[in-house]
Design a protein around this motif. Structure first.
Motif, mmCIF file in Angstrom:
data_model
loop_
_atom_site.group_PDB
_atom_site.id
_atom_site.type_symbol
_atom_site.label_atom_id
_atom_site.label_comp_id
_atom_site.label_asym_id
_atom_site.label_seq_id
_atom_site.Cartn_x
_atom_site.Cartn_y
_atom_site.Cartn_z
ATOM 1 N N LEU A 120 0.835 -1.205 0.000
ATOM 2 C CA LEU A 120 0.000 0.000 0.000
ATOM 3 C C LEU A 120 0.868 1.252 0.000
ATOM 4 O O LEU A 120 0.546 2.246 -0.667
ATOM 5 C CB LEU A 120 -0.917 -0.032 1.224
ATOM 6 C CG LEU A 120 -1.989 1.056 1.318
ATOM 7 C CD1 LEU A 120 -2.917 0.997 0.125
ATOM 8 C CD2 LEU A 120 -2.779 0.909 2.611
ATOM 9 N N TYR A 121 1.961 1.214 0.725
ATOM 10 C CA TYR A 121 2.891 2.347 0.754
ATOM 11 C C TYR A 121 3.502 2.585 -0.621
ATOM 12 O O TYR A 121 3.590 3.729 -1.089
ATOM 13 C CB TYR A 121 3.969 2.072 1.797
ATOM 14 C CG TYR A 121 5.102 3.070 1.808
ATOM 15 C CD1 TYR A 121 4.998 4.262 2.508
ATOM 16 C CD2 TYR A 121 6.282 2.816 1.114
ATOM 17 C CE1 TYR A 121 6.042 5.190 2.514
ATOM 18 C CE2 TYR A 121 7.329 3.722 1.114
ATOM 19 C CZ TYR A 121 7.197 4.904 1.810
ATOM 20 O OH TYR A 121 8.224 5.810 1.816
ATOM 21 N N ARG A 157 -7.784 -8.473 7.159
ATOM 22 C CA ARG A 157 -8.150 -7.367 6.272
ATOM 23 C C ARG A 157 -7.964 -6.053 7.019
ATOM 24 O O ARG A 157 -8.241 -5.954 8.222
ATOM 25 C CB ARG A 157 -9.592 -7.488 5.775
ATOM 26 C CG ARG A 157 -9.890 -8.787 5.046
ATOM 27 C CD ARG A 157 -11.254 -8.737 4.411
ATOM 28 N NE ARG A 157 -11.277 -7.842 3.265
ATOM 29 C CZ ARG A 157 -12.378 -7.582 2.563
ATOM 30 N NH1 ARG A 157 -13.545 -8.122 2.921
ATOM 31 N NH2 ARG A 157 -12.326 -6.763 1.530
ATOM 32 N N LEU A 158 -7.524 -5.059 6.294
ATOM 33 C CA LEU A 158 -7.295 -3.742 6.872
ATOM 34 C C LEU A 158 -8.629 -3.087 7.210
ATOM 35 O O LEU A 158 -9.518 -2.986 6.360
ATOM 36 C CB LEU A 158 -6.510 -2.870 5.890
ATOM 37 C CG LEU A 158 -6.055 -1.498 6.388
ATOM 38 C CD1 LEU A 158 -5.007 -1.660 7.482
ATOM 39 C CD2 LEU A 158 -5.487 -0.676 5.229
ATOM 40 N N VAL A 159 -8.783 -2.633 8.474
ATOM 41 C CA VAL A 159 -10.031 -2.003 8.901
ATOM 42 C C VAL A 159 -9.840 -0.537 9.267
ATOM 43 O O VAL A 159 -10.831 0.215 9.313
ATOM 44 C CB VAL A 159 -10.643 -2.770 10.096
ATOM 45 C CG1 VAL A 159 -11.074 -4.157 9.668
ATOM 46 C CG2 VAL A 159 -9.666 -2.850 11.265
ATOM 47 N N SER A 160 -8.627 -0.097 9.544
ATOM 48 C CA SER A 160 -8.388 1.313 9.822
ATOM 49 C C SER A 160 -6.933 1.637 9.521
ATOM 50 O O SER A 160 -6.046 0.788 9.689
ATOM 51 C CB SER A 160 -8.717 1.661 11.284
ATOM 52 O OG SER A 160 -7.814 1.029 12.167
ATOM 53 N N ALA A 188 -7.268 -1.725 -0.277
ATOM 54 C CA ALA A 188 -7.714 -2.221 1.023
ATOM 55 C C ALA A 188 -8.820 -3.249 0.904
ATOM 56 O O ALA A 188 -9.083 -3.981 1.866
ATOM 57 C CB ALA A 188 -8.184 -1.058 1.895
ATOM 58 N N GLY A 189 -9.470 -3.351 -0.256
ATOM 59 C CA GLY A 189 -10.520 -4.351 -0.446
ATOM 60 C C GLY A 189 -11.826 -3.722 -0.848
ATOM 61 O O GLY A 189 -12.376 -2.892 -0.120
#
Length: 535
Positions: A120-121, A157-160, A188-189
């Motif tokens: 993501l970065y 999964r990324l939530v925040s 992130a999905g």
């Protein structure tokens, strides 16, 4: 001659090992014994540091009173029996708690999560980096820990996520923000609703995955004051109010989106837009049922689906029309009734009398699919029914008349200028794009709409206020065969009693009644009775 072995088989290596083990044991025992004292001393240092920082933040003009207050407290404690002992015990307990060892929690404790953050970065580098930056925060091969200050995962999964972005990023431009939001949503999905909070002052972006709003709240009597209507329910942090509701699991408190109407309302009229089968008619049914508790309702169904037939003959329901002739007659009466209320209210104020009861009682005009009704009226050579809404829309607030209009989103451009100008309370339901939601509400939502939503899910905005996520209470047609028995009974329980004189919704029956005795069905509102065409 060989050296004589030591007694007991003790060698120099064995003695050294035993000595090291004994030393370790003594050190462990000493650490266990002294650990509470170490925690207390460490806590005293922490408390002292906090006190010094608080003293540094205290303005100079308040330091003198603070010293006097602290001295007074110490004197009182010293004079109280066992006061110094209790104060020492409290201080030691507080210091022990402040000096306890804290184990840092790493939310990205797996290699897979760290790899996703690094990917993501890397994806953000083309959007947040420029070649002229001598010390880039985002660079290929850089460390994501320098840019991502907070993050959390749930089930992999990324939530925040909270990230910093450089000062040269154009966060004031909607297009630049949109590109970053679309990238984060994709990486992130997809299929989830995200909220993007841009802190332009601190150059920070907080991304949060929003949970789905509960859709198990059905139609019921809500605890509201007169003039308050529940449009639906939203996120707990969005509003500062809750209402007790009954759902499938029992009673609980839910945060509502409350629309206030009446003479003091700044948004006296509402426009609901949505895709087909998105729940717009359900919202209008819910509003009509709540309005019947304190007022009268005139309904015009341009869709002709019969979704309001269960209201025919009920007390407070003045008309339920689906034909152009009946709808025009009902709306014409509503316009005259609005003018009559204005005149009566003005005369009462001039004479110093309270407003008449028929003027104080709210009148609701609920119109579903006005563009379809206008198309049918044009085919019969009749005027557009939207023209008759001009007087209630412009003067309804002073006359205690509220107009609620529901229309398909793709037909919003066919609505009249008066309807669009005076309906400052807006609701949009169903799967919509951010551009469509922004156009309908007057401001874009702070979350990304999802393509698949249940009926009644959407956004609401009251005047110039914030945009709320909203889930409309389930209010189906009780005459529909596909309605469950639980929901059917819930809607029927909200209906007022029958007034004893059922009337039809077609022009033929109205014409027959007019030909028979020149009168219409029983009238329960104030002012002049409805003409025969409107009942």
């Amino acid at each position: 001659m060989a050296p004589r072995p030591r007694p007991g088989g003790v060698t120099p290596g064995t003695a050294f090992a035993r000595g090291r083990e004994l030393t370790r044991t003594v050190a462990d025992c000493a650490a266990d014994v002294l650990h509470p004292f170490l925690s207390v001393f460490r806590g005293l240092g922490v408390l002292a540091g906090r006190g010094l920082r608080a003293w540094a933040r205290t303005p100079r003009d308040r330091r003198g009173p603070a010293v006097v207050l602290a001295g007074s407290c110490l004197a009182i404690v010293a004079l109280v029996p066992y006061g110094p002992l209790c104060a020492a015990v409290v201080l030691m307990v507080t210091a022990g708690w402040a000096g306890r060892e804290r184990v840092p929690v790493d939310t990205a404790d797996t290699d897979a999560e760290q790899e996703r953050l690094q990917v993501l970065y890397e994806c953000l580098v083309p959007y947040l980096a420029v070649p002229e930056d001598p010390h880039p925060l985002y660079a290929h091969g850089g460390d994501w820990r320098e840019a991502f200050t907070e993050h959390a995962f749930e089930d992999g999964r990324l939530v925040s996520l909270q990230l910093c972005y450089p000062a040269h990023f154009t966060d004031s431009e909607a297009e630049s923000r949109s590109r970053v939001e679309q990238l984060l949503e994709a990486k992130a999905g997809r299929g989830r609703e995200y909220r993007f909070a841009w802190d332009q002052e601190a150059n920070r972006l907080t991304v949060t995955v929003l949970p789905a709003l509960p859709d198990d709240i059905r139609a019921q009597r809500f605890v509201t004051a007169p003039g308050e209507t529940v449009l639906g329910f939203t996120d707990p942090e969005a509003v500062q109010r809750t209402l007790p509701v009954l759902d499938a699991d029992g009673h609980r408190d839910a945060p509502p989106v409350v629309w206030r109407t009446g003479r003091r309302s700044t948004e006296p009229h509402l426009l609901a837009l949505g895709r087909p089968a998105a729940g717009t008619t359900t919202l209008l049914r819910s509003i009509a049922l709540q309005a019947l508790h304190h007022g009268d309702v005139v309904l015009a169904d341009g869709g002709g689906s019969g979704g309001y037939a269960f209201l025919v003959g009920r007390e407070g329901v003045l008309a339920v029309e689906s034909a152009p002739a009946g709808a025009l007659a009902a709306l014409e009466w509503a316009a005259h009734e609005t003018e009559r209320r204005l005149i009566s209210a003005d005369q009462a104020r001039q004479q110093g009398r309270p407003l008449p009861e028929d003027v104080r009682r709210p009148l609701w005009i609920v119109m579903d699919r006005p563009t379809a009704l206008g198309h049918l009226a044009a085919g019969e050579g009749r005027p557009d029914p939207q023209e008759l809404l001009d007087v209630p829309l412009r003067h309804g607030r002073a006359a205690n008349v509220t107009v609620v209009v529901g229309e398909h989103l793709e037909n919003a451009g066919l609505l009249g200028a008066s309807v669009l100008a005076h309906t400052r309370a807006r609701v949009v339901l169903g799967p919509v794009t951010p551009e469509q939601a922004g156009t309908a509400l007057g401001a874009p939502p702070d979350s990304t709409p999802v393509p698949d939503v249940p009926p009644g899910r959407g956004y609401a905005r009251l005047g110039s206020g914030p945009v709320y996520r909203v889930q409309v209470p389930a209010t189906p047609d009780p005459f529909d065969e596909e309605t469950s028995e639980t929901e059917r009974q819930a809607v029927l329980a909200l209906l007022p009693r029958c007034d004893g004189a059922a009337y039809g919704t077609g022009v033929e029956q109205a014409a027959g009644e007019a030909a028979g005795d020149g009168s219409s069905g029983q009238w329960s509102g104030g002012g002049e009775p409805l003409p025969a065409q409107a009942t």
